[in-house]
Design an enzyme around this catalytic site. Sequence first.
Site, PDB file in Angstrom:
ATOM      1  N   ASP A 134      -3.944  91.143  61.249  1.00 21.77           N
ATOM      2  CA  ASP A 134      -3.209  92.400  61.091  1.00 21.77           C
ATOM      3  C   ASP A 134      -4.198  93.555  61.147  1.00 21.77           C
ATOM      4  O   ASP A 134      -5.241  93.443  61.800  1.00 21.77           O
ATOM      5  CB  ASP A 134      -2.417  92.398  59.782  1.00 21.77           C
ATOM      6  CG  ASP A 134      -1.062  93.073  59.923  1.00 21.77           C
ATOM      7  OD1 ASP A 134      -1.039  94.316  60.013  1.00 21.77           O
ATOM      8  OD2 ASP A 134      -0.039  92.381  59.966  1.00 21.77           O
TER       9      ASP A 134
ATOM     10  N   HIS B 186       0.083  98.044  56.585  1.00 19.97           N
ATOM     11  CA  HIS B 186       0.951  96.956  57.030  1.00 19.97           C
ATOM     12  C   HIS B 186       0.352  95.605  56.657  1.00 19.97           C
ATOM     13  O   HIS B 186       1.034  94.725  56.126  1.00 19.97           O
ATOM     14  CB  HIS B 186       1.177  97.045  58.539  1.00 19.97           C
ATOM     15  CG  HIS B 186       2.147  96.045  59.067  1.00 19.97           C
ATOM     16  ND1 HIS B 186       1.763  94.790  59.495  1.00 19.97           N
ATOM     17  CD2 HIS B 186       3.493  96.099  59.242  1.00 19.97           C
ATOM     18  CE1 HIS B 186       2.832  94.119  59.917  1.00 19.97           C
ATOM     19  NE2 HIS B 186       3.894  94.883  59.770  1.00 19.97           N
TER      20      HIS B 186
ATOM     21  N   SER C 287       8.302  91.100  59.352  1.00 20.52           N
ATOM     22  CA  SER C 287       6.882  91.090  59.011  1.00 20.52           C
ATOM     23  C   SER C 287       6.676  90.504  57.620  1.00 20.52           C
ATOM     24  O   SER C 287       5.585  90.044  57.284  1.00 20.52           O
ATOM     25  CB  SER C 287       6.302  92.509  59.058  1.00 20.52           C
ATOM     26  OG  SER C 287       6.077  92.919  60.380  1.00 20.52           O
TER      27      SER C 287
END
Length: 403
Positions: free
Chosen positions: A71, A103, A270
């Site tokens: 990520d 994120h 996600s």
Amino acid sequence: MTTTRRPNLLTYAALLLAALMLVAVTPGIAKAQQSPDEYLREQNEWVWKQINADKAWETTKGKGATIAVLDNGLGLHTYFEGKDILEPEHFRGGDPGTVGNGHGGSVAAAALQIAPEATIMPLVTNAPEDLPEELKTYGESAVTEAIYYAVDNGANVINMSFGPPVDTTQEKVQEALQYAVDRGVVTVIAAGNDPNVKADPIMATDGVIVVSGSNPQGTIWKDSWRGEEVTLAAPGDTQTIVESAFDNSDKNNLIDPEPSNDYRESPGTSLSAPTVAGVLALMFSADADLDGNNAIERLIKTASGNGEWNPELGYGIVDAEAAVNADNISPVDSNPLGYPLGQAGLSLENDASDISESGTDESNQTSSSTDESSMIRIWLVAVAATLLAATVVAFLILRRKKA
């Protein structure tokens, strides 16, 4: 005689205002008095209850299992304090200090919410959106290198909760995924947050787990991708996530901020993918002899679909307790989801000659040709050396005679 004064309207107003302020700040006080783990667990009760994680925790909480999170970095948050998190490795261009927008932190926290004692391996592959164009090198090379690194450095699970690399040709990524599958490492990929748009062409790769999102009612989350690629489902509807602390103000360097203690509400697959990654960590922690193929088989056979598949939830919502404690699942010798390159072992050195029959013939012909050329070169060198030696001897004999 004592005179008792009655409170006037101003006093009543002051008391009322104090009461309202106490009510208003109570939630904040309650949050401050809880640990980050307690707070997140309380807020996301429906998540861990839907997959029976609390029952799996009676057996294990993931200690000894490693989840590689590909990520944009983790950032800093009080939730990560005391967790087993490795130093991040960077695989994209630009200054290694340049980090993302939180994120990756949300993804890692989602995995730790299910396997709180697992090890997180942060692998920075994705560039944040606000970087200069010349630093946006997130792509095929970053993802493939990170996959190889994860496998070679002890990851049990690889999580990818992002869309397709801008320069991907899929072939190199598939080769890397084959490398992972052949070595027993399970890859989990988020299905995407639009029922009309596939998030990642790599989802079509055999051998990997693609996770759609479920809602609190146990059906498909309205914005989740659904289709033939879906393997399993896990909570993807709105839940509380950590808001990691970053400072990208100069676009190049991470200015070390204080760890955040902020949270926000967010949905997305996600979060579904690392939930499954967390379940896998529990499974590998509980059974040291478990391999990737049988871990996938267990997930499929113990999910809510009872072995039946549909394009929304795949084989169903994962069941952590059933997967961890499964004792009646027949073992398998191959990946139930197939292989990225079509068959097992194509990335193993010992099986390199089995890639294709024609490839083997060409390889043998090339090897034979190379051997013949080498023999010719050796023969010529030997002849030349002999002639040179004879010439020297002849020269010395003639020189002695003249003397």
